[in-house]
Design an enzyme around this catalytic site. Structure first.
Site, PDB file in Angstrom:
ATOM      1  N   ARG A 114      11.320   6.528 -18.271  1.00 59.44           N
ATOM      2  CA  ARG A 114      10.829   6.099 -18.311  1.00 59.44           C
ATOM      3  C   ARG A 114       9.906   6.274 -16.970  1.00 59.44           C
ATOM      4  O   ARG A 114       8.609   6.047 -16.744  1.00 59.44           O
ATOM      5  CB  ARG A 114      11.044   4.050 -17.692  1.00 59.44           C
ATOM      6  CG  ARG A 114      11.459   3.575 -19.272  1.00 59.44           C
ATOM      7  CD  ARG A 114      11.643   1.885 -19.551  1.00 59.44           C
ATOM      8  NE  ARG A 114      12.265   1.959 -20.603  1.00 59.44           N
ATOM      9  CZ  ARG A 114      12.920   0.359 -20.702  1.00 59.44           C
ATOM     10  NH1 ARG A 114      12.392  -0.747 -19.620  1.00 59.44           N
ATOM     11  NH2 ARG A 114      12.656  -0.303 -21.825  1.00 59.44           N
ATOM     12  N   LYS A 125      24.949  -5.541 -35.852  1.00 59.63           N
ATOM     13  CA  LYS A 125      24.635  -6.453 -36.584  1.00 59.63           C
ATOM     14  C   LYS A 125      23.369  -6.854 -37.327  1.00 59.63           C
ATOM     15  O   LYS A 125      22.353  -7.109 -37.261  1.00 59.63           O
ATOM     16  CB  LYS A 125      24.798  -7.895 -35.116  1.00 59.63           C
ATOM     17  CG  LYS A 125      26.342  -8.078 -34.913  1.00 59.63           C
ATOM     18  CD  LYS A 125      25.688  -9.151 -33.528  1.00 59.63           C
ATOM     19  CE  LYS A 125      27.104  -9.699 -33.299  1.00 59.63           C
ATOM     20  NZ  LYS A 125      27.218 -10.557 -31.742  1.00 59.63           N
ATOM     21  N   GLY A 173      17.078   0.992 -27.317  1.00 58.44           N
ATOM     22  CA  GLY A 173      17.612   1.686 -26.361  1.00 58.44           C
ATOM     23  C   GLY A 173      19.391   2.647 -27.118  1.00 58.44           C
ATOM     24  O   GLY A 173      19.212   3.522 -26.252  1.00 58.44           O
ATOM     25  N   GLY A 175      13.552  -3.476 -26.854  1.00 54.53           N
ATOM     26  CA  GLY A 175      13.281  -5.186 -27.604  1.00 54.53           C
ATOM     27  C   GLY A 175      11.529  -5.178 -28.178  1.00 54.53           C
ATOM     28  O   GLY A 175      11.674  -5.410 -28.952  1.00 54.53           O
TER      29      GLY A 175
END
Ligand code: 3PG
Ligand code: MG
Length: 400
Positions: A37, A199, A356, A379
């Site tokens: 980043r 999930k 991520g 996110g």
């Protein structure tokens, strides 16, 4: 995509530029373990300095509880930031607003940059407080947002502040938005979405949105186990959300209705424990032993996904396809990453990946540089894939 100003549209000469960055990088024992980043932010800082601006970098770091906390100070980031921008001097301000910040900014010499202390040391940041935004705005003449990876947060430095000063997107923000637009808003078809991770429950909105957008949806990772169980397959002791099988069936029905082809694993690598070098077996998905766990997609599934990729023009990838952190369960993810890289390098595929774990998996596969675009966002990338409007992007568009 809404139009927004970029660095080409603003004049920063002699001006103080408040730059919203995302320096929320992984740090262990005071050392940055992944500087991506910071490195990807550097071109924006360099361009602003070269155009004669005085750059003031602001960022959040971690999740402090709304007050100063040395464990979340941005001070240790000053040196890595300096390294990334060719050794230009970085002056640290121990607060992001008030007397201390004003003093550091006022004393900035040409070529130096200021780094303000963690924005989240003031609870007003996350509350999107107009007063806090005004206190930040005092420090600058123009605002540049280069924090795509924080664009899903309607926080003061991202939302309220963008309305107080002339605002523009930095180069990284611009690149992220261009890549995501090319992949989802106006893609060359067919488009394949490759979705993995643990999930189904955390990716429902994402699956529903992608089904309406893409031609093919390939699913791996433990979330595929829930879909396999919903289709009546035995999943043994695999990680799986048993309470989600109805929802999983709805997702598959929606895909049929929208004529989105779904590729589910047809074979799997199983083991009785998730441990490095565990003894593995390779089985079809209708023959998973009751005492075994599915830990990676099998070679037939890899071949099926890779062959679908050769028919695809655009790939959107989020989530690893197996328990990639623990070899040998990284093989499926690596094999697909290599194929995507090869097709991208020969000009046959536009490939965009993010989130991520995905980024870590692609780095482990050594393919980061060979895909068309790997996002710095976690996110925010996911929320984009859910079709949501990101506050940080909306704020930039609103100011033009
Ligand atoms: C990220 O790392 O995803 C961004 O910096 C946002 O951080 P947050 O999830 O703490 O808001
Ligand atoms: Mg996060």
């Amino acid at each position: 995509m809404a139009k927004f100003r970029t660095l080409d549209d603003i004049d920063v000469r002699g001006k103080r530029v408040l730059l919203r960055a995302d320096l929320n990088v992984p740090v262990k024992d005071g050392v940055v373990t992944d500087a991506t980043r910071i490195e990807r932010l550097a071109p924006t800082i360099n361009a602003l300095i070269e155009q004669g601006g005085r750059v003031i970098v602001m960022s959040h770091f971690g999740r402090p509880k709304g007050g100063p906390d040395p464990a979340f100070s941005l001070r240790p980031l000053a040196q890595p930031l300096r390294n990334a921008i060719g050794g230009r001097e970085v002056i640290f301000a121990a607060d992001c607003i008030g007397e201390e910040a004003r003093r550091v900014v006022a004393a900035l010499q040409p070529g130096q940059i200021a780094l303000l202390e963690n924005l989240r040391f003031h609870k007003e940041e996350e509350a999107n407080s107009p007063e806090f935004a005004r206190a930040l705005a005092e420090l600058g003449d123009v605002y540049v947002d280069d924090a795509f990876s924080a664009a899903h947060r309607a926080h003061a430095s991202i939302d309220a502040l963008a309305h107080l000063l002339p605002a523009a997107a930095g180069k990284l923000m611009e690149a992220e938005l261009e890549a995501l637009t090319a992949a989802l808003e106006s893609p060359t078809r067919p488009v394949l979405a490759l979705i993995g991770g643990a999930k189904v429950s955390t990716k429902l909105d994402l699956l529903r949105f992608l089904i309406s957008k893409v031609d093919l949806l390939a699913i791996g990772g433990a979330m595929a186990n829930t879909l396999l169980l919903a289709g009546g397959k035995p999943v043994g002791r695999s990680l799986c959300e048993r309470e989600m099988t109805d929802t999983a069936r709805e997702i598959l029905a929606l895909a049929r209705y929208r004529e989105c082809r779904v590729i589910l694993p047809e074979d799997a690598v199983v083991a009785s424990e998730l441990a490095p070098g565990a003894e593995t077996r390779h089985v079809p998905v209708d023959a998973v032993p009751s005492d075994a766990m599915i830990l990676d997609i099998g070679p037939q599934t890899v071949a099926r996904i890779n062959s679908a990729l050769t028919e695809t023009r655009t790939l959107v990838w989020n989530g690893p396809l197996g328990a990639f952190e623990i070899p040998p369960f990284d093989r499926g993810t690596i094999a697909v990453a290599k194929k995507a890289a090869e097709l991208t390098q020969t000009g046959k595929l536009l490939s965009v990946a993010g989130g991520g774990d995905t980024v870590a998996a692609l780095a482990a596969a050594g393919t980061t540089e060979q895909l068309s675009y790997v996002s710095t966002a976690g996110g925010a990338f996911l929320e984009w894939l859910e079709g949501r409007q990101l506050p940080g992007v909306a704020a930039l568009a609103a100011t033009t």
